[in-house]
Design a protein around this motif. Structure first.
Motif, PDB file in Angstrom:
ATOM      1  N   GLU A   1      19.107  29.387  11.419  1.00 57.27           N
ATOM      2  CA  GLU A   1      19.238  28.513  10.248  1.00 57.27           C
ATOM      3  C   GLU A   1      19.933  29.221   9.090  1.00 57.27           C
ATOM      4  O   GLU A   1      20.832  28.659   8.453  1.00 57.27           O
ATOM      5  CB  GLU A   1      17.860  27.992   9.829  1.00 57.27           C
TER       6      GLU A   1
ATOM      7  N   GLU B   1      20.062  21.204   0.242  1.00 56.38           N
ATOM      8  CA  GLU B   1      19.486  19.863   0.158  1.00 56.38           C
ATOM      9  C   GLU B   1      19.925  19.010   1.350  1.00 56.38           C
ATOM     10  O   GLU B   1      19.103  18.331   1.973  1.00 56.38           O
ATOM     11  CB  GLU B   1      19.902  19.195  -1.150  1.00 56.38           C
ATOM     12  N   ASP B   2      21.204  19.052   1.680  1.00 61.06           N
ATOM     13  CA  ASP B   2      21.708  18.300   2.821  1.00 61.06           C
ATOM     14  C   ASP B   2      21.025  18.767   4.108  1.00 61.06           C
ATOM     15  O   ASP B   2      20.634  17.962   4.946  1.00 61.06           O
ATOM     16  CB  ASP B   2      23.226  18.455   2.918  1.00 61.06           C
ATOM     17  N   TYR B   3      20.876  20.073   4.259  1.00 65.33           N
ATOM     18  CA  TYR B   3      20.228  20.618   5.449  1.00 65.33           C
ATOM     19  C   TYR B   3      18.773  20.160   5.554  1.00 65.33           C
ATOM     20  O   TYR B   3      18.340  19.724   6.624  1.00 65.33           O
ATOM     21  CB  TYR B   3      20.302  22.145   5.451  1.00 65.33           C
TER      22      TYR B   3
ATOM     23  N   ASP C   1      17.397  17.524   4.232  1.00 68.89           N
ATOM     24  CA  ASP C   1      17.354  16.086   4.476  1.00 68.89           C
ATOM     25  C   ASP C   1      17.750  15.707   5.904  1.00 68.89           C
ATOM     26  O   ASP C   1      17.301  14.699   6.423  1.00 68.89           O
ATOM     27  CB  ASP C   1      18.279  15.336   3.502  1.00 68.89           C
ATOM     28  N   ASN C   2      18.611  16.531   6.535  1.00 67.64           N
ATOM     29  CA  ASN C   2      19.146  16.194   7.843  1.00 67.64           C
ATOM     30  C   ASN C   2      18.933  17.307   8.858  1.00 67.64           C
ATOM     31  O   ASN C   2      19.761  17.483   9.742  1.00 67.64           O
ATOM     32  CB  ASN C   2      20.646  15.896   7.734  1.00 67.64           C
ATOM     33  N   ARG C   3      17.874  18.039   8.724  1.00 65.37           N
ATOM     34  CA  ARG C   3      17.623  19.230   9.557  1.00 65.37           C
ATOM     35  C   ARG C   3      17.797  18.910  11.033  1.00 65.37           C
ATOM     36  O   ARG C   3      17.089  18.075  11.581  1.00 65.37           O
ATOM     37  CB  ARG C   3      16.225  19.770   9.283  1.00 65.37           C
ATOM     38  N   THR C   4      18.743  19.595  11.638  1.00 61.90           N
ATOM     39  CA  THR C   4      19.061  19.326  13.039  1.00 61.90           C
ATOM     40  C   THR C   4      18.909  20.535  13.928  1.00 61.90           C
ATOM     41  O   THR C   4      19.055  20.415  15.134  1.00 61.90           O
ATOM     42  CB  THR C   4      20.512  18.806  13.165  1.00 61.90           C
TER      43      THR C   4
END
Length: 129
Positions: A63, A121-123, A125-128
């Motif tokens: 990560e 923040e994007d990560y 919110d969209n943790r993949t």
């Protein structure tokens, strides 16, 4: 500190804990403090507490590297001196410069912190991974 509510820490405590990250860690001009800050938040949210937990350790490293690489793709580096266009190698004087209007005009730091927060923040919110 923008993520204090998510990690459950008081902003003053966070400020103390990460205060040495600035200037590429203690003004040594190494890894950008904004990247170090992303690592701090990632670790607080998804880190491990057992050093023998290989899978958790591997996951957080994946990560951290993914976000650092995203930062690097956009900015060309994660190294403070390179981001600032400095020719010096290694540590700079430990005395920080005064934060004046002129200082902020010649430093991209505020924009880099903003960009790091947006990546994070994007990560989150969209943790993949």
């Amino acid at each position: 500190m923008a993520f204090s509510d998510l990690i459950g820490m008081d902003e003053k405590a966070i400020a103390r804990i990460v205060s040495g990250f600035g200037g590429g860690v203690g003004r040594m001009r190494e890894v950008c403090g904004a990247v170090s800050g992303m690592t701090f938040v990632l670790s607080a949210l998804y880190g491990y507490d057992d050093a023998k937990d290989y899978e958790s350790k591997k996951r957080i490293y994946v990560e951290v590297q993914a976000l650092a690489n995203k930062f690097k793709e956009e900015n060309g580096s994660i190294v403070c001196r390179e981001l600032l266009g400095l020719n010096t190698q290694g540590a700079d004087s430990p005395a920080p410069e005064k934060r004046t209007e002129g200082y902020y005009k010649k430093r991209p730091c505020a924009e880099l912190v903003e960009y790091s927060a947006a990546i994070l923040e994007d990560y989150i919110d969209n943790r993949t991974l």
